[in-house]
Enzyme design. Sequence first.
Site, PDB file in Angstrom:
ATOM      1  CE  LYS A  52      87.639  35.165 -15.317  1.00  0.00           C
ATOM      2  NZ  LYS A  52      86.955  35.012 -16.606  1.00  0.00           N
ATOM      3  CD  GLN A  96      88.097  34.191 -20.175  1.00  0.00           C
ATOM      4  OE1 GLN A  96      88.026  33.820 -19.005  1.00  0.00           O
ATOM      5  NE2 GLN A  96      87.704  35.395 -20.554  1.00  0.00           N
ATOM      6  CG  ASP A 119      81.104  32.914 -16.751  1.00  0.00           C
ATOM      7  OD1 ASP A 119      81.447  33.655 -15.802  1.00  0.00           O
ATOM      8  OD2 ASP A 119      81.860  32.602 -17.684  1.00  0.00           O
TER       9      ASP A 119
END
Length: 304
Positions: A52, A96, A119
Amino acid sequence: MARILDGAAIAAAIKQEVAEEVRALAALGIRPGLAAVLVGSVAASEIYVRNKVRICAEVGIYSDLITRPETVTTAELLELVASLNAREEIDGILIQLPLPVQVDVKSVLDSILPAKDVDGLHPLNAGLLQAGRTALAPCTPAGVIEILKRSQIPISGRHAIVVGRSDLVGKPAAMLLLHQNATVTICHSKTRDLGAITRQADILVAAIGRAGFITPEMVKPEATLIDVGINRITERAEFDRFFAGNAKREAAFAKNGSTLVGDIHPKAFELAGAYTPVPGGVGLLTTAMLMANTVRAAKMRRGL
Ligand code: NAP
């Protein structure tokens, strides 16, 4: 012959569009920024996060990779998120997953400012998504819609069946399909006679987490199959069940000692009208959509 929906090409097109938007924002003195938080040393998480960060650089997004040890506490992560919420140059915050067992994941995710929740997991963003006022949609389900749209696969009026109801994938995927006017059915582990239902799908989205779970008998011929699952297989018998006679996979398996398979049995793809392969399908869209969400968050926060 089933059409392969090429995740790499679609992800590349999205990243190019994002890079163009980043350049346009630069002209206004704005540089979108993403903070990626990596806890512990789970190998897969490290690979995902570094990937990412690499793609941020590719498209011109500022990134800050923050690592914390496996022993981190909920209080420490809450403090970290609060500091990221306050940082002006950070538009998106990515934690994460998975987090270590001692961490209260929900309270950490809920503490992210909804405007920086790239997210799309904050309850406020989940509510906006349900209300059809999507601000930041979860990246993987948003990627599913991009694949369908950019491949000119009609969604409106089609029967879309989603197997899996997680907050991360299944539920938001179903909601996004509904907003595209699909007739949507959601299935899960308590669904009875699953195959009889999945056989009705014009578009079948599998987000289960079980290797090759959707077999050819469960699929309507010519359906579009979207395989979200990512399962690593290491056993020879399991490999043979999915890929016996596949020379390319055989070579990769011999070299790496493992290979990836989705939630849809590869034999089912042969019946499909179109399908996303694993690897090379939905997985590649997730990071591209994260970049798109970061730019979107940067613009929304500035009222653009
Ligand atoms: P999850 O939270 O474990 O959810 C799995 C869902 O599958 C649950 O809703 C569960 O039903 C359902 N399920 C399990 N067994 C079933 C069965 N026998 N019949 C019908 N439904 C069943 O997993 P997730 O986070 O949604 O992820 C799903 C898969 O997608 C995993 O392979 C994951 O690695 C992959 N994934 C890929 C990406 C990507 O970037 N491509 C991103 C995220 C996840 P219940 O709710 O009843 O338990």
